[in-house]
Write an enzyme that holds these catalytic residues in place. Structure first.
Site, PDB file in Angstrom:
ATOM      1  N   HIS A   1      13.511  35.867 -88.802  1.00  0.00           N
ATOM      2  CA  HIS A   1      13.376  37.089 -87.997  1.00  0.00           C
ATOM      3  C   HIS A   1      14.142  36.934 -86.676  1.00  0.00           C
ATOM      4  CE1 HIS A   1      10.518  39.441 -90.305  1.00  0.00           C
ATOM      5  NE2 HIS A   1       9.624  38.471 -90.348  1.00  0.00           N
TER       6      HIS A   1
ATOM      7  N   GLU B   1      12.312  41.792 -92.820  1.00  0.00           N
ATOM      8  CA  GLU B   1      11.586  40.864 -93.685  1.00  0.00           C
ATOM      9  C   GLU B   1      12.547  40.120 -94.615  1.00  0.00           C
ATOM     10  OE1 GLU B   1       8.645  40.243 -92.831  1.00  0.00           O
ATOM     11  OE2 GLU B   1       7.936  39.006 -94.474  1.00  0.00           O
TER      12      GLU B   1
ATOM     13  N   HIS C   1      10.218  30.982 -91.590  1.00  0.00           N
ATOM     14  CA  HIS C   1      10.116  32.443 -91.743  1.00  0.00           C
ATOM     15  C   HIS C   1      10.437  33.147 -90.423  1.00  0.00           C
ATOM     16  CE1 HIS C   1       8.149  36.123 -93.530  1.00  0.00           C
ATOM     17  NE2 HIS C   1       7.999  36.396 -92.248  1.00  0.00           N
ATOM     18  N   GLU C   2       9.756  32.726 -89.365  1.00  0.00           N
ATOM     19  CA  GLU C   2       9.953  33.395 -88.073  1.00  0.00           C
ATOM     20  C   GLU C   2      11.352  33.135 -87.516  1.00  0.00           C
ATOM     21  OE1 GLU C   2       7.858  35.664 -87.351  1.00  0.00           O
ATOM     22  OE2 GLU C   2       6.286  35.003 -88.741  1.00  0.00           O
TER      23      GLU C   2
END
Ligand code: MG
Length: 497
Positions: free
Chosen positions: A269, A295, A265-266
């Site tokens: 980003h 997001e 997920h990160e």
């Protein structure tokens, strides 16, 4: 060649170097606060960050004459127009919202954290009620100062997602909610995607898990010299500069998919920040354009890539090598473990299918509190009714209901929608990539590289040149259309693709 030829813009960018320095310094201090800072340093850190914010505000307002001059220039290119637009928005906020209100919001946000924690511990909404009332009051004032068309929530939505309105949100949820209910009902009757999995309660050794995570970074091609990963209480991404992006994860010692998917997920980003056009560095348009777009990048990698069958095949050998407890679990079982679907009362425990229900109810409550249609006293009952309607569960107490999130106590309002917008944009990315034949049944490093290039070309490199709605139009020829997300979920959860 620099994309900035206009002399007024060049003058602005010369002055903006100071603001860039404040931005970078604040980001670094914030990262340090979460990762390294000794506890007793918090008040000094708060002071320094407050001072930096004031200096940034002053330097931004000092740009007003130049920005207004630039706004009248003919023949600005897209990037130059973007600079004017972003700075006009910043100046507009500082002009309209008095420092006293910003200060009050910040102080009250910090103050309300303690009673919120206490109320949550005792599961007693009444204890938190006066604080929530005060936050709503301050948010109403902020909306009034900012000004809006139609609904006061529009003023606050625009702060995180430029141009987003209540009408957009209502449209999204009107389409999404019935579809999600239908897909969830099917999942629950089919039992193909289990509601729990034995691997969720299996413990892991942090050392071995960090080797797995390091392997994920390599697999995703994260650039070693421009990036680092540390440990923090809540995983986050911090962009210090174009060549210095940092992510964090956490090791809870059990249920290894949590740390694994937080890393993926990160990374999503981080890639958004790392793949900006280097020409935009030190300008106001360097960095992701909105919370929703940001997001979408993390959710694309986490869900569309990370929770897919091809990805399981790709990482399975490494998981087997480092996590001894996986022997006896085949790829199919790991896929089931990655994709449990469990309607839960708690947002942070939700999966990709049920997550949007949690967001829909928070948006509805924020919207109605702001317009005055809902009184603070009635928040718990609306919360519980909506949970019942969406997920067929009623919170047995306030701490598993209305008191579960820190956001409102800290004065964070209108940030929840960005989670669903992220999923919606992810759906659009999936749809377009599929149309272009980019998604296949097999995944290797070459294909992951193609995803990255695609995202860089279409989204990342533009930074904040275009407002989110224009970027959507340019890339997808659509607005915040949730149909792509619905099709993605149907194909995965109903058709089993
Ligand atoms: Mg995120």
């Amino acid at each position: 060649m620099t994309p900035f030829a206009n002399p007024v813009i060049r003058e602005i960018l010369q002055d903006y170097k100071t603001i860039s320095t404040f931005r970078q310094s604040s980001s670094l201090l914030e990262w340090d606060l979460e990762v390294n800072m000794p506890e007793a340093a918090s008040s000094a850190r708060g002071f320094t960050m407050g001072q930096l914010a004031l200096m940034r505000q002053k330097a931004t307002l000092a740009l007003e004459p130049l920005v207004s001059k630039a706004g009248k220039e003919k023949d600005l290119n897209d990037a130059e127009k973007g600079i004017v637009r972003v700075l006009e928005r910043d100046i507009d906020y500082y002009r309209k919202v008095p420092p006293s209100l910003v200060d009050e919001l910040q102080k009250f946000g910090a103050e309300a954290a303690v009673p919120w924690r206490e109320a949550r511990k005792k599961s007693d909404f009444q204890m938190f009620k006066p604080y929530l009332s005060k936050i709503v009051e301050l948010k109403k004032q902020e909306a009034e100062k900012l000004g809006y068309h139609g609904h006061p929530y529009n003023a606050l939505l625009d702060l995180y997602e430029e141009g987003l309105t209540v009408a957009d949100l209502d449209r999204i949820f009107e389409l999404l909610i019935p579809s999600l209910k239908r897909i969830l009902a099917k999942v629950q009757s089919d039992h193909v995607f289990p509601s729990s999995h034995p691997l969720e309660s299996v413990g892991y050794d942090n050392q071995s898990m960090s080797v797995v995570n390091a392997g994920l970074l390599t697999l995703l091609g994260m650039p070693e010299k421009r990036f680092r990963m540390d440990v923090s209480t809540h995983p986050f991404t911090s962009s210090i500069s174009g060549n210095d992006v940092r992510i964090t994860t956490r090791y809870e010692g059990q249920n290894f998919k949590d740390t694994m998917f937080s890393v993926i997920h990160e990374c999503g980003h981080a890639l958004y920040e790392l793949q900006q056009d280097p020409e935009l560095e030190y300008t106001p348009i360097h960095g992701g354009v909105s919370a929703g777009f940001h997001e979408s990048q993390s959710r694309f990698w986490e869900n569309v890539v990370g929770r897919s069958r091809p990805f399981v095949s790709l990482v399975y050998p490494s998981l087997q090598e480092h996590l001894g407890f996986l022997s006896g679990y085949d790829q199919k079982q790991v896929y089931s473990y990655f994709n449990t679907v469990r309607p839960s009362l708690i947002r942070v425990d939700a999966d990709e299918l049920t997550y949007n229900f949690h967001i829909a109810l928070r948006c509805e409550i924020e919207k109605k509190l702001l317009s005055g249609e809902l009184s603070v006293s009635d928040v718990p009952s609306l919360w519980n009714d909506m949970m019942d309607d969406y997920l067929g569960q009623r919170p047995p107490n306030d701490s598993e209901g209305v008191l579960q999130d820190i956001h409102w106590s800290g004065g964070a309002w209108a940030i929840f929608p960005s989670y669903t917008l992220g999923n919606v944009i992810t759906g659009l990315i999936w749809e377009l990539m599929r149309t272009e034949g980019l998604l296949g049944r097999e995944l290797n490093e070459e294909r992951l590289e193609k995803f990255k290039n695609w995202l860089r070309e279409k989204i990342h490199r533009h930074g904040s040149i275009y407002p989110p709605k224009e970027l959507l139009r340019r890339v997808f020829a659509k607005g915040y259309d949730p149909k792509g997300l619905v099709t993605y979920l149907e194909e995965k959860y109903i058709e089993g693709n």
